[in-house]
Design a protein around this motif. Structure first.
Motif, PDB file in Angstrom:
ATOM      1  N   LEU A  73       0.826  -1.212   0.000  1.00 39.49           N
ATOM      2  CA  LEU A  73       0.000   0.000   0.000  1.00 39.49           C
ATOM      3  C   LEU A  73       0.861   1.263   0.000  1.00 39.49           C
ATOM      4  CD1 LEU A  73      -2.782  -0.966   2.567  1.00 39.49           C
ATOM      5  CD2 LEU A  73      -3.058  -0.680   0.103  1.00 39.49           C
ATOM      6  N   LEU A  74       2.103   1.150   0.431  1.00 43.33           N
ATOM      7  CA  LEU A  74       3.006   2.295   0.456  1.00 43.33           C
ATOM      8  C   LEU A  74       3.556   2.567  -0.941  1.00 43.33           C
ATOM      9  CD1 LEU A  74       5.016   1.374   3.682  1.00 43.33           C
ATOM     10  CD2 LEU A  74       3.083   2.948   3.491  1.00 43.33           C
ATOM     11  N   PRO A  75       3.872   3.828  -1.248  1.00 44.32           N
ATOM     12  CA  PRO A  75       4.480   4.114  -2.555  1.00 44.32           C
ATOM     13  C   PRO A  75       5.888   3.530  -2.631  1.00 44.32           C
ATOM     14  CG  PRO A  75       4.480   6.080  -1.177  1.00 44.32           C
ATOM     15  CD  PRO A  75       3.674   5.047  -0.439  1.00 44.32           C
ATOM     16  N   SER A  76       6.293   3.175  -3.838  1.00 49.90           N
ATOM     17  CA  SER A  76       7.661   2.702  -4.043  1.00 49.90           C
ATOM     18  C   SER A  76       8.561   3.903  -4.302  1.00 49.90           C
ATOM     19  CB  SER A  76       7.718   1.725  -5.220  1.00 49.90           C
ATOM     20  OG  SER A  76       7.326   2.367  -6.427  1.00 49.90           O
ATOM     21  N   LEU A  77       9.745   3.884  -3.752  1.00 45.61           N
ATOM     22  CA  LEU A  77      10.699   4.974  -3.889  1.00 45.61           C
ATOM     23  C   LEU A  77      12.069   4.367  -4.179  1.00 45.61           C
ATOM     24  CD1 LEU A  77      11.229   8.034  -3.652  1.00 45.61           C
ATOM     25  CD2 LEU A  77      11.733   7.670  -1.222  1.00 45.61           C
ATOM     26  N   ASN A  78      12.663   4.768  -5.306  1.00 43.21           N
ATOM     27  CA  ASN A  78      13.941   4.206  -5.727  1.00 43.21           C
ATOM     28  C   ASN A  78      14.858   5.323  -6.204  1.00 43.21           C
ATOM     29  OD1 ASN A  78      13.347   1.142  -5.740  1.00 43.21           O
ATOM     30  ND2 ASN A  78      11.638   2.015  -6.902  1.00 43.21           N
ATOM     31  N   SER A 102      33.722  12.004 -18.971  1.00 42.50           N
ATOM     32  CA  SER A 102      33.183  11.367 -17.764  1.00 42.50           C
ATOM     33  C   SER A 102      31.834  12.014 -17.460  1.00 42.50           C
ATOM     34  CB  SER A 102      34.144  11.537 -16.581  1.00 42.50           C
ATOM     35  OG  SER A 102      34.337  12.905 -16.289  1.00 42.50           O
ATOM     36  N   TYR A 103      30.908  11.188 -17.080  1.00 41.69           N
ATOM     37  CA  TYR A 103      29.537  11.699 -16.896  1.00 41.69           C
ATOM     38  C   TYR A 103      28.902  10.995 -15.699  1.00 41.69           C
ATOM     39  CZ  TYR A 103      28.470   7.326 -19.278  1.00 41.69           C
ATOM     40  OH  TYR A 103      28.404   6.002 -19.619  1.00 41.69           O
ATOM     41  N   GLY A 104      27.807  11.577 -15.234  1.00 44.02           N
ATOM     42  CA  GLY A 104      27.046  10.994 -14.129  1.00 44.02           C
ATOM     43  C   GLY A 104      25.588  11.384 -14.218  1.00 44.02           C
ATOM     44  N   ASP A 105      24.716  10.444 -13.931  1.00 41.20           N
ATOM     45  CA  ASP A 105      23.272  10.689 -13.889  1.00 41.20           C
ATOM     46  C   ASP A 105      22.760  10.312 -12.500  1.00 41.20           C
ATOM     47  OD1 ASP A 105      22.695  11.483 -16.644  1.00 41.20           O
ATOM     48  OD2 ASP A 105      23.347   9.451 -17.139  1.00 41.20           O
ATOM     49  N   TYR A 106      21.840  11.114 -11.969  1.00 35.51           N
ATOM     50  CA  TYR A 106      21.279  10.897 -10.638  1.00 35.51           C
ATOM     51  C   TYR A 106      19.771  11.057 -10.732  1.00 35.51           C
ATOM     52  CZ  TYR A 106      26.126  12.253  -9.851  1.00 35.51           C
ATOM     53  OH  TYR A 106      27.492  12.351  -9.932  1.00 35.51           O
ATOM     54  N   GLY A 107      19.070  10.166 -10.069  1.00 36.11           N
ATOM     55  CA  GLY A 107      17.613  10.240 -10.131  1.00 36.11           C
ATOM     56  C   GLY A 107      16.949   9.661  -8.890  1.00 36.11           C
ATOM     57  N   LEU A 108      15.754  10.099  -8.630  1.00 37.97           N
ATOM     58  CA  LEU A 108      14.925   9.610  -7.540  1.00 37.97           C
ATOM     59  C   LEU A 108      13.502   9.499  -8.076  1.00 37.97           C
ATOM     60  CD1 LEU A 108      15.096   8.865  -4.502  1.00 37.97           C
ATOM     61  CD2 LEU A 108      14.312  11.199  -4.000  1.00 37.97           C
ATOM     62  N   ASN A 109      12.949   8.261  -8.063  1.00 36.35           N
ATOM     63  CA  ASN A 109      11.636   8.025  -8.671  1.00 36.35           C
ATOM     64  C   ASN A 109      10.689   7.423  -7.635  1.00 36.35           C
ATOM     65  OD1 ASN A 109      12.318   8.554 -11.636  1.00 36.35           O
ATOM     66  ND2 ASN A 109      13.864   7.037 -11.065  1.00 36.35           N
ATOM     67  N   ALA A 110       9.436   7.815  -7.711  1.00 39.04           N
ATOM     68  CA  ALA A 110       8.395   7.310  -6.812  1.00 39.04           C
ATOM     69  C   ALA A 110       7.198   6.876  -7.645  1.00 39.04           C
ATOM     70  CB  ALA A 110       7.984   8.378  -5.801  1.00 39.04           C
ATOM     71  N   ASN A 111       6.524   5.814  -7.142  1.00 35.92           N
ATOM     72  CA  ASN A 111       5.351   5.298  -7.847  1.00 35.92           C
ATOM     73  C   ASN A 111       4.306   4.896  -6.817  1.00 35.92           C
ATOM     74  OD1 ASN A 111       3.917   2.559  -8.832  1.00 35.92           O
ATOM     75  ND2 ASN A 111       4.175   3.950 -10.570  1.00 35.92           N
ATOM     76  N   LEU A 112       3.070   5.249  -7.080  1.00 32.23           N
ATOM     77  CA  LEU A 112       1.964   4.906  -6.188  1.00 32.23           C
ATOM     78  C   LEU A 112       0.796   4.413  -7.027  1.00 32.23           C
ATOM     79  CD1 LEU A 112       0.631   4.858  -3.378  1.00 32.23           C
ATOM     80  CD2 LEU A 112      -0.089   7.225  -3.783  1.00 32.23           C
ATOM     81  N   VAL A 113       0.356   3.182  -6.743  1.00 30.14           N
ATOM     82  CA  VAL A 113      -0.791   2.620  -7.451  1.00 30.14           C
ATOM     83  C   VAL A 113      -2.058   3.177  -6.821  1.00 30.14           C
ATOM     84  CG1 VAL A 113      -2.029   0.523  -8.045  1.00 30.14           C
ATOM     85  CG2 VAL A 113       0.461   0.530  -8.060  1.00 30.14           C
TER      86      VAL A 113
END
Length: 475
Positions: free
Chosen positions: A63-68, A94-105
């Motif tokens: 039931l909680l949202p997913s956070l990655n 040289s490169y770098g990518d950063y992300g934070l994603n959340a999903n809620l059904v």
């Protein structure tokens, strides 16, 4: 060295003694507690219950949202795409990518809610299985415990029989030496003494076997010297079991963990059908994310100087033509720092997604059909459990009734043969009865007493089985 040897010997002996059951008095509750603690079936049932609890907790967590979060660093050489400008460069980057994603059904046909109920019911069924396993081992220990006490009484009865025969033989031995008794009477009683000795030997072997069975049920090492606290079973057979078979069955349906577990698994299967049906509905979800990036190839133009340059044009003024000058700005490509890129490339995104199942090889519909088959199987299992329980209760009740009637008859028989033997012994001692008649009277009494002991504990065990079915198993 001497003290070290004594110390090592002490700890070694303590370890050996810890592995053996204490040669002390055990009561029934202690035996049950030890058996439940050591029984592997009970332990496995407890693990199954714990596994079901973890499944239930996992479903609740959905039931909680997913956070990655994600971090991606790399180095590229040769002709490659600059992630900062999306242009091709022929250099090492040289490169770098950063992300934070959340999903809620937000909605998926109540699949999550029904899954939580399904696993909750399965966990409750696992708890009932655990209680059932403890009840089963408790009943086994009670039966084995009473069998030991029964064999103790049989051994005591055998020793009493042996004492009577030995005393009678001692009396006849003196009379036979003086020729005051027929030799046949002397040898008949002597043969009876051997029979009673065999009875004692058999009773001892039966006691050892029953102790071994009890200790194996408790899953502890065998000890011949273990002793058990006696139960007041002598008065119990006088208290007739008052409930009927139907009353016992009704209470068993309400209280027996085995029946509750079957009902809970059927309810869990019903929720499983709804879980599968939920997959036929669209899935509505809310997604959001944060992202930023860094590239070593990122550059920016920085103004370093400004110069006035004659453009070659002239402007007419009152004093004459004057040359026109323009400002020429000089820029330098400067590397953008990591911190600036991390902050300036920051972006956010939010979206609302809808996934509609249209055609997937009828996978979801077939899963629904299989779930319905599982549900029907659980219904059959529940009904089979009730039918088997009904049969077991009826059989146990009939066994209890027969045991009670048998005990009442043997009680009267034992009293009659006791009086018959008393008069036979008086007549035999007076020389008015043959040894054959005396031995017959004695064997009748001995057999009646042994049967009475067996019948007493048999009825006691039968009542405990019925108490187990009613959920009122009192020690």
């Amino acid at each position: 060295m001497r003290y070290l040897f004594i110390l090592v010997t002490f700890f070694f002996c303590r370890e050996v003694m810890a592995q053996q059951p204490a040669d002390s008095l055990y009561n029934l509750q202690q035996c049950i507690d030890i058996a439940i603690k050591n029984n592997l079936t009970v332990k496995r049932s407890e693990l199954d219950m714990e596994r079901s609890r973890i499944y239930w907790q996992q479903q609740r967590a959905t039931l909680l949202p997913s956070l990655n979060g994600n971090v991606n660093h790399g180095i590229s050489t040769g002709r490659s795409l600059d992630p900062f400008t999306n242009t091709y460069l022929n250099q090492q980057i040289s490169y770098g990518d950063y992300g934070l994603n959340a999903n809620l059904v937000l909605f998926n046909g109540l699949t999550i809610q029904n899954s939580i109920r399904q696993t909750s019911l399965a966990y409750q069924a696992g708890r009932m299985d655990f209680e059932q396993a403890k009840n089963d081992i408790t009943l086994n220990v009670i039966t084995a415990y009473l069998q030991v006490i029964n064999n103790v009484d049989l051994l005591t009865q055998g020793n009493n029989q042996l004492t009577v025969s030995r005393q009678q033989l001692q009396r006849l031995q003196v009379l036979n030496a003086n020729g005051a008794v027929k030799p046949s009477d002397y040898y008949d009683v002597k043969g009876q003494l051997a029979t009673d000795q065999l009875t004692v030997i058999n009773a001892k072997n039966g006691l050892v076997a029953s102790k071994l069975n009890l200790l194996q049920t408790m899953n502890v090492p065998y000890s011949r010297d273990i002793s058990l606290q006696r139960l007041n079973a002598t008065e119990l057979p006088a208290l007739k079991f008052t409930q009927t078979a139907d009353q016992v069955y009704d209470l068993a349906i309400q209280n027996l963990p085995l029946v509750k577990a079957a009902a809970l698994r059927r309810q869990s299967a019903e929720k499983a059908v709804k879980v599968r049906q939920g997959a036929l509905f669209p899935i509505l979800s809310l997604n959001g994310g944060l992202a930023t990036r860094y590239s070593s190839a990122a550059r920016r133009s920085v103004l370093v100087d400004t110069m006035e340059v004659n453009t070659g044009s002239y402007i007419k003024t009152a004093t004459g033509n004057q040359p026109v000058y323009a400002a020429n700005q000089i820029y330098n490509n400067e590397k953008i720092s990591y911190g600036s890129q991390f902050q300036n490339n920051y972006n956010t995104q939010v979206n609302l997604g809808l996934q509609v199942p249209i055609l997937n090889g009828f996978l979801n519909r077939n899963r629904v059909a299989l779930a319905k088959i599982d549900l029907q199987e659980q219904r059959y299992t529940e009904e089979t459990t009730r039918i088997q329980l009904k049969q077991n209760v009826e059989q146990a009740f009939n066994n209890m009734s027969a045991a009670y009637e048998r005990y009442q008859v043997l009680l009267e028989q034992s009293e009659a043969f006791r009086e018959s033997f008393r008069t036979a012994e008086i007549r035999f001692n007076a020389g008015a009865l043959t040894s054959v008649d005396y031995i017959v009277a004695k064997n009748n009494l001995d057999r009646a007493n042994n049967n009475l002991i067996n019948a007493r504990y048999d009825y006691y065990i039968r009542t405990k089985i019925l108490n187990y079915y009613t959920g009122n198993l009192v020690l």
